[in-house]
Design a protein around this motif. Structure first.
Motif, short mmCIF file in Angstrom:
data_model
loop_
_atom_site.label_atom_id
_atom_site.label_comp_id
_atom_site.label_asym_id
_atom_site.label_seq_id
_atom_site.Cartn_x
_atom_site.Cartn_y
_atom_site.Cartn_z
N TRP A 123 25.67 46.58 42.26
CA TRP A 123 24.40 46.65 41.53
C TRP A 123 24.74 46.92 40.07
N LEU A 124 24.40 45.99 39.21
CA LEU A 124 24.64 46.12 37.77
C LEU A 124 23.33 46.45 37.07
N SER A 177 27.77 54.08 46.61
CA SER A 177 27.49 54.31 45.20
C SER A 177 26.04 54.01 44.86
N VAL A 178 25.40 53.17 45.66
CA VAL A 178 23.97 52.90 45.47
C VAL A 178 23.16 54.14 45.85
N ALA A 179 23.52 54.78 46.97
CA ALA A 179 22.79 55.96 47.43
C ALA A 179 22.96 57.14 46.50
N TYR A 180 24.17 57.36 46.02
CA TYR A 180 24.46 58.58 45.27
C TYR A 180 24.50 58.32 43.76
N GLY A 181 25.53 57.62 43.29
CA GLY A 181 25.67 57.42 41.86
C GLY A 181 24.45 56.78 41.23
N ALA A 182 23.96 55.71 41.84
CA ALA A 182 22.85 54.97 41.24
C ALA A 182 21.51 55.68 41.42
N SER A 183 21.29 56.30 42.57
CA SER A 183 19.95 56.76 42.92
C SER A 183 19.70 58.24 42.69
N GLU A 184 20.75 59.05 42.54
CA GLU A 184 20.49 60.47 42.30
C GLU A 184 21.41 61.09 41.25
N GLU A 185 22.25 60.27 40.60
CA GLU A 185 23.15 60.85 39.62
C GLU A 185 23.01 60.20 38.24
N ILE A 186 23.56 59.01 38.04
CA ILE A 186 23.66 58.47 36.68
C ILE A 186 22.86 57.19 36.46
N GLY A 187 22.27 56.62 37.52
CA GLY A 187 21.53 55.38 37.39
C GLY A 187 20.21 55.55 36.66
N LEU A 233 26.29 49.65 33.50
CA LEU A 233 26.76 50.37 34.69
C LEU A 233 26.87 49.44 35.89
N LEU A 234 28.05 49.42 36.49
CA LEU A 234 28.31 48.60 37.67
C LEU A 234 28.61 49.52 38.84
N PHE A 235 27.68 49.62 39.78
CA PHE A 235 27.85 50.45 40.98
C PHE A 235 28.44 49.58 42.08
N LEU A 236 29.59 49.97 42.57
CA LEU A 236 30.32 49.17 43.56
C LEU A 236 30.38 49.94 44.88
N GLU A 237 29.94 49.29 45.97
CA GLU A 237 30.05 49.87 47.30
C GLU A 237 31.36 49.41 47.93
N THR A 238 32.30 50.32 48.02
CA THR A 238 33.63 50.00 48.52
C THR A 238 34.12 51.16 49.36
N PRO A 239 34.91 50.89 50.43
CA PRO A 239 35.38 49.60 50.93
C PRO A 239 34.33 48.89 51.78
#
Length: 469
Positions: A68-69, A93-103, A127-133
Motif C-alpha cells: 500500500w503506497l 504493516s497494513v494493520a499496524y504501521g499504516a493503520s495505527e502508527e505512521i499512516g 510511504l510504502l507499506f509492505l506485507e512480508t513475507p
C-alpha cells in the motif's frame, strides 16, 4: 481438533483466499494505474495519491507480496520513498504501521470509515507499506509448505525482488532516495533487506538508491537482547533480586531455545512477579475482559517478543481497540475491492498477524550486529530508537547490543526536545545515531506520535535531534 491443527487449517484456508484474490488483482494489469486507489470506503478527502496491489516475487511457486503506497501530501516528486515493515514475524504493516502508527488514516470505532492521523509520516515522504513475507496480511503463496518453512533469508530475498519489480511498475521512483524503516522483529527484516540491496547494487546497472534505515525497539542480538530484557525487568522492579540472580546464573541467553529450568523461571517471573501489567508499556493500565481475566502476553510472546499484542489500554488520546477495528475494516468486501485484494469474495478472515508463520519461523539470525558493521562501512545513514517503557524489546537490550559495535562518540548523550518538552535522549556515534523516546511503549509512533514525527524528520535530514524546541 487440536489447537495446532486449527491454526494449520486456518492457514491453508487463508492461503487459498489470498492466492485467488491476488491472482485476480494482478490480472488487472496496466502498470501503476491498475493499482490506483480511487478512494477507500468512508475515507475523508485527501490531496495525495494512493496505490495498492500485488507484486509476484517468485513465479515458479507463486509467491506475491501485497503493498500500500500513500504518496506525500505535498510535492511527492521531490520526496524520498520510505518503506515500512512490521515484524512478528508474521504481522501486517497494513494493520499496524499504516493503520495505527505512521499512516495517514485511522479507523473509526465502528470500522465504518477513516479519519485523518494528526501526525502522519507522509507529510515528509512517500510511504510504502509492505506485507512480508508471503502469508502475512494479503500476501500469499501457492506453495503451502512456505507457511511452515520460512524465515529471515527468504523474507529478505523476496522483499528485494518486490522492490525491483515494484520500481518497474512505478518508474518515477527509480531515481528516488530510498529509506527503510520498521520496528520490533523488523530489527531483522530492515538491516537484512538493506544488505540485500547493497549486494544487488554492486552488480546492477539499475541500482536502488538506498540512503539509510531506521528501526525502533528492534530485535538485534539474541544474547544481549535477552540479557538486556532481564536487566530491564529487574531495574524497573518487575522481578525480585532472587529471580534476577537465578535468570542470570541459569539461563544461556545466546540459545534460541532455553532449557526447561530457564523457561520455568521465565514463567514464574511473568505469572507470579510481574502482576497484572502490559509488558508492551509497563506504565499503561491493562484491560480486563468482561469475565475478569486479563488480556496479557503469553510466555511464547514474551520469549519471542516480536509482535505487538492486542492489549487494550485506557490512555488519554489513545484508542485501545485499534487492532480490533483493523480486523473488521480490512475484512469488508468493499474495502478489499477498493484495495484490489480478495476480489473473489471468498469468506476467509484477514488477520493482523499470522500465528502459523510465527510458530514455524525456522531461519533466524542469532545476531544482526555483523550486518550493522557491514552497512556502517557501506556509508548508510543508520538510526536506532527505543520507546523506554517497553519491557519486551526494551531500551537496555538495544543499548547492550549496540555497545558491542564499539563505535566512537561524535556527540555525547543529551536530551532532545519537541514542543519545549524532553522527547527523549540521544547520542550520535560514528556511523550510527541512537535515540530514546520518553514514555513510549513498543509501538513508538502509537504512543508518542508528535515526538516520533520529529525523530523521523531529523532522520531524513541527517541532522541531530534538536537540543531545544
Amino acid at each position: 481438533m487440536a489447537k495446532g491443527q486449527v491454526f494449520v487449517s486456518m492457514a491453508l484456508a487463508l492461503l487459498v483466499f489470498m492466492h485467488v484474490g491476488g491472482i485476480r488483482g494482478e490480472m488487472r494489469g496496466g502498470g501503476e494505474e491498475g493499482d490506483r486507489i480511487l478512494a477507500l470506503p468512508g475515507q475523508p478527502k485527501v490531496s495525495f495519491q494512493q496505490f495498492s496491489g500485488y507484486v509476484t516475487v517468485n513465479k515458479v511457486v507463486g509467491r506475491a507480496l501485497f503493498y500500500w503506497l500513500t504518496e506525500a501530501v505535498h510535492d511527492p516528486l521531490s520526496k524520498p520513498l520510505v518503506v515500512w515493515l512490521n515484524g512478528g514475524p508474521g504481522c501486517s504493516s497494513v494493520a499496524y504501521g499504516a493503520s495505527e502508527e505512521i499512516g495517514p488514516f485511522r479507523i473509526n470505532k465502528t470500522a465504518s470509515g477513516l479519519y485523518l492521523n494528526k501526525f502522519p509520516w507522509n507529510t515528509e515522504a512517500n510511504l510504502l507499506f509492505l506485507e512480508t513475507p508471503a502469508g502475512v496480511g494479503f500476501s500469499y503463496t501457492n506453495r503451502s509448505s512456505d507457511l511452515f518453512d520460512t524465515g529471515d533469508r527468504r523474507t529478505a530475498k523476496d522483499s528485494l525482488q518486490f522492490l525491483i519489480q515494484w520500481m518497474d511498475r512505478f518508474p518515477r521512483y527509480k531515481t528516488r532516495e530510498v529509506y527503510l524503516t520498521g520496528e520490533s522483529y523488523a530489527g531483522h527484516y530492515v538491516p537484512q533487506l538493506a544488505k540485500e540491496i547493497v549486494t544487488y547494487n554492486a552488480i546492477s546497472k539499475h541500482p536502488i538508491y538506498l540512503k539509510g534505515f531506521m528501526v525502533g525497539n528492534a530485535v538485534t542480538d539474541n544474547y544481549y537482547d535477552n540479557l538486556g530484557t532481564v536487566t530491564y525487568w529487574w531495574s524497573h522492579a518487575m522481578i525480585s533480586d532472587r529471580t534476577y540472580r537465578q535468570l542470570i546464573n541459569i539461563c544461556d541467553f545466546s540459545r534460541l531455545k532455553e532449557s526447561n529450568e530457564c523457561e520455568s523461571l521465565y514463567s514464574y517471573a511473568m505469572d507470579q512477579e510481574f502482576g497484572n501489567i502490559d509488558q508492551y508499556n509497563i506504565y499503561a493500565p491493562p484491560c480486563n475482559n468482561s469475565d475478569g481475566r486479563t488480556n496479557g502476553c503469553t510466555r511464547h510472546t514474551i520469549r519471542l517478543p516480536h509482535r505487538p499484542h492486542p492489549i487494550f489500554r485506557q490512555m488519554s488520546g489513545y484508542d485501545p481497540c485499534t487492532e480490533k477495528y483493523a480486523e473488521i475494516f480490512y475484512n469488508r468486501p468493499d474495502v478489499q475491492k477498493a484495495m484490489h485484494a480478495n476480489t473473489t469474495k471468498i469468506p476467509y478472515k484477514w488477520t493482523a498477524c499470522n500465528e502459523v508463520l510465527n510458530r514455524n519461523w525456522n531461519d533466524t539470525d542469532v545476531s544482526i550486529l555483523p550486518i550493522y558493521r557491514d552497512l556502517i562501512a557501506a556509508g548508510l545513514r543508520i538510526w536506532v530508537f527505543s520507546g523506554d517503557v517497553d519491557s519486551v524489546v526494551p531500551v537496555t537490550a538495544t543499548r547492550y547490543s549496540l555497545a558491542q559495535l564499539k563505535l566512537s562518540t561524535k556527540i555525547p548523550w543529551y536530551p532532545w526536545y519537541v514542543k519545549k518538552q524532553v522527547g527523549g535522549w540521544t547520542e550520535v556515534y560514528e556511523g550510527l545515531t541512537f535515540a530514546t523516546v520518553r514514555g513510549a511503549g513498543h509501538e513508538v509512533p502509537l504512543f508518542k506520535p508528535r515526538a516520533t514525527l520529529q525523530l523521523f524528520r531529523s532522520f531524513l535530514s541527517g541532522q541531530p535531534l534538536p537540543t531545544k524546541s
